[in-house]
Design an enzyme around this catalytic site. Structure first.
Site, PDB file in Angstrom:
ATOM      1  N   TYR A 222      -0.252  25.749  -2.334  1.00 24.07           N
ATOM      2  CA  TYR A 222      -1.837  26.336  -2.119  1.00 24.07           C
ATOM      3  C   TYR A 222      -1.605  27.673  -2.899  1.00 24.07           C
ATOM      4  O   TYR A 222      -0.772  28.263  -3.070  1.00 24.07           O
ATOM      5  CB  TYR A 222      -1.396  26.830  -0.690  1.00 24.07           C
ATOM      6  N   PHE A 279     -11.883  31.118  -2.673  1.00 27.47           N
ATOM      7  CA  PHE A 279     -11.028  30.605  -3.810  1.00 27.47           C
ATOM      8  C   PHE A 279      -9.918  29.873  -3.046  1.00 27.47           C
ATOM      9  O   PHE A 279      -9.004  30.462  -2.451  1.00 27.47           O
ATOM     10  CB  PHE A 279     -10.783  31.729  -4.845  1.00 27.47           C
ATOM     11  N   GLU A 280      -9.801  28.453  -3.320  1.00 26.48           N
ATOM     12  CA  GLU A 280      -8.470  28.048  -3.001  1.00 26.48           C
ATOM     13  C   GLU A 280      -8.264  26.727  -4.217  1.00 26.48           C
ATOM     14  O   GLU A 280      -9.207  26.185  -4.618  1.00 26.48           O
ATOM     15  CB  GLU A 280      -8.485  27.172  -1.759  1.00 26.48           C
ATOM     16  N   ILE A 281      -7.030  26.766  -4.562  1.00 21.23           N
ATOM     17  CA  ILE A 281      -6.560  25.666  -5.601  1.00 21.23           C
ATOM     18  C   ILE A 281      -5.324  25.140  -4.607  1.00 21.23           C
ATOM     19  O   ILE A 281      -4.496  25.933  -4.317  1.00 21.23           O
ATOM     20  CB  ILE A 281      -6.135  25.950  -6.999  1.00 21.23           C
ATOM     21  N   HIS A 316      -6.831  28.590   7.519  1.00 12.84           N
ATOM     22  CA  HIS A 316      -6.068  28.094   6.443  1.00 12.84           C
ATOM     23  C   HIS A 316      -4.507  28.920   6.235  1.00 12.84           C
ATOM     24  O   HIS A 316      -3.219  28.154   5.916  1.00 12.84           O
ATOM     25  CB  HIS A 316      -6.798  28.043   5.171  1.00 12.84           C
TER      26      HIS A 316
END
Ligand SMILES: Nc1nc2c(ncn2[C@@H]2O[C@H](COP(=O)(O)OP(=O)(O)OP(=O)(O)O)[C@@H](O)[C@H]2O)c(=O)[nH]1
Ligand SMILES: *[C@@H]1O[C@H](CO)[C@@H](O)[C@H](O)[C@H]1NC(C)=O
Ligand SMILES: [Mg+2]
EC number: 2.4.1.-
Length: 393
Positions: A222, A279-281, A316
């Site tokens: 994450y 924004f998440e990768i 999350h």
């Protein structure tokens, strides 16, 4: 991967060194040829051009700098048709700064059918494959255990209190969908990794490496760009519900978790810190894991997505903090990023110049006192960039 750098400004020198250059290219082409053979990457767009030209010119234009094996990864965007042109700017920025070099796919999800105009414009902008998905109704509606009248009453009250999006029903479906369903959409079955993009965002810096491969190679699951504190009024009982879950499911919580990022008193209370989820990768496995699945279902049953206004960002973040090894969470300090109203902008000048950033470091939010990123670095004993204290703001 090693970078081959042949700046245009030095071209005359290379003319003199023509032979050496040919040698360098031969090695380069050989190396990359070997990489294609090893990986499952599609044929890169420029591979054949290399052999049919000679001279230094294509060092700038046609080198397949970023080839090799790719990950099973995609961009994913939840969006309405009417936000097409806000999204178009986001896509153009992501393509220019990153994806035109890697050509990853892009999945678009919507609670209504996408229009032809939407599909035409987005597919013209994305360098990878584009896929358009309709959200199943049960992922965007009130579950049967929710009292809709009570939910409507809450929206009215939260609206009167001027809590941001407090009166919105669709925002709640959005938060619940992003918390528990986007990764269950059949179009996401093809992937292990995703990068979430929203309308009206911007990348401030070039990204010259494959972030998905970075995640895999460095055992990250994450990654975030910006962290911040949540509005308490949107989540009055989220932590109490989380604590009940933790008591019931101690076995599911990672022994080397990062609970200290979300709680300053050993789990007693929530400190409101969360990764900003626009924004998440991340790895899709995180959300598909038994731990997070049980957590989401427990929260969903409790009803706080509708009886309060639980956001997908705290959900999350608490999920990542509970179910991951703390070493699996990464801050992308080199990715300049903007979503109204915050910028992340590398304060290290050498990074900013090397990556062609276009942001003002004095506007950086990363080291601001409202951000939780300093806490993240301190807890993990990571080195902060020089001068971070001057950005506390
Ligand atoms: N299809 C669809 N997408 C939505 C809806 N509401 C929000 N989204 C998307 O969900 C994501 C989050 O919504 P935003 O409105 O950006 O929420 P936010 O980032 O908290 O608030 P802003 O500051 O307004 O950006 C974005 O990608 C939106 O495009 C909706 O009703 N339908
Ligand atoms: C979308 O593109 C197709 C193919 O180019 C074209 O026939 C159609 O008119 C376009 N539709 C819209 C709404 O732009
Ligand atoms: Mg947004």
């Amino acid at each position: 991967m090693a970078k081959i750098m042949i700046p245009a400004s030095k071209q005359p020198v290379y003319k003199k060194l023509g032979l050496l250059l040919v040698a360098v290219f031969t090695v380069y082409v050989f190396f990359h040829g070997a990489q294609y053979a090893r990986g499952s990457a599609p044929t890169p767009k420029y591979s054949t051009v290399l052999s049919s030209h000679s001279g230094y010119k294509y060092s700038k234009v046609e080198l397949p700098k970023y080839s090799g094996p790719r990950e099973k990864a995609t961009f994913v965007t939840l969006v309405r048709n009417r936000d097409l042109y806000s999204l178009a700017e986001s896509i153009k920025s992501v393509e220019d700064r990153f994806n035109s070099k890697f050509n990853y796919d892009w999945v678009f999800l919507n609670d209504e059918e996408f229009t032809d105009e939407f599909k035409n414009v987005t597919s013209a902008l994305v360098s990878g494959k584009t896929k358009y998905g309709l959200i199943p109704q049960e992922h965007w509606s009130f579950p049967d255990w929710i009292d809709e009248e009570k939910a409507a009453q809450v929206r009215k009250e939260m609206g009167e209190k001027r809590i941001i999006y407090g009166d919105s029903e669709s925002y709640r479906h959005m938060c619940r969908f992003e918390s528990g369903f986007f990764y269950k959409h059949p179009l996401m079955d093809d992937y292990d990794w995703y990068w979430r993009v929203e309308p009206d965002i911007k990348l401030h810096c070039d990204i010259d490496y494959d972030v998905f491969r970075f995640m895999k190679d460095n055992k990250k699951k994450y990654a975030f760009a910006i962290s911040i504190k949540e509005y308490e009024a949107t989540i009055p009982t989220l932590w109490a519900t989380t604590r009940k879950f933790m008591e019931l499911h101690r076995d599911l919580i990672h022994e080397n978790n990062m609970l200290d990022f979300v709680s300053d008193d050993n789990g007693l209370s929530y400190n409101l810190c969360h990764f900003w989820s626009n924004f998440e990768i991340a790895s899709l496995d995180l959300w598909r894991s038994p731990g997070y699945s049980a957590y989401f279902n427990y929260l969903d049953q409790a009803g706080g997505f509708f009886y309060e206004r639980w956001g997908d960002a705290p959900v999350h973040s608490i999920g990542a903090a509970l179910f991951l090894d703390r070493s699996e969470i990464h801050h992308f300090g080199d990715i300049g990023y903007y979503h109204v109203p915050f910028h992340s902008c590398p304060i290290d000048t050498s990074i900013r110049l090397a990556n062609k950033c276009d942001c003002d470091p004095s506007k950086d939010f990363t080291w601001h006192s409202y951000s939780c990123t300093t806490k993240f670095y301190n807890l993990n004993m990571l080195q902060k960039p020089a001068g971070w204290q001057n950005h506390i703001g």
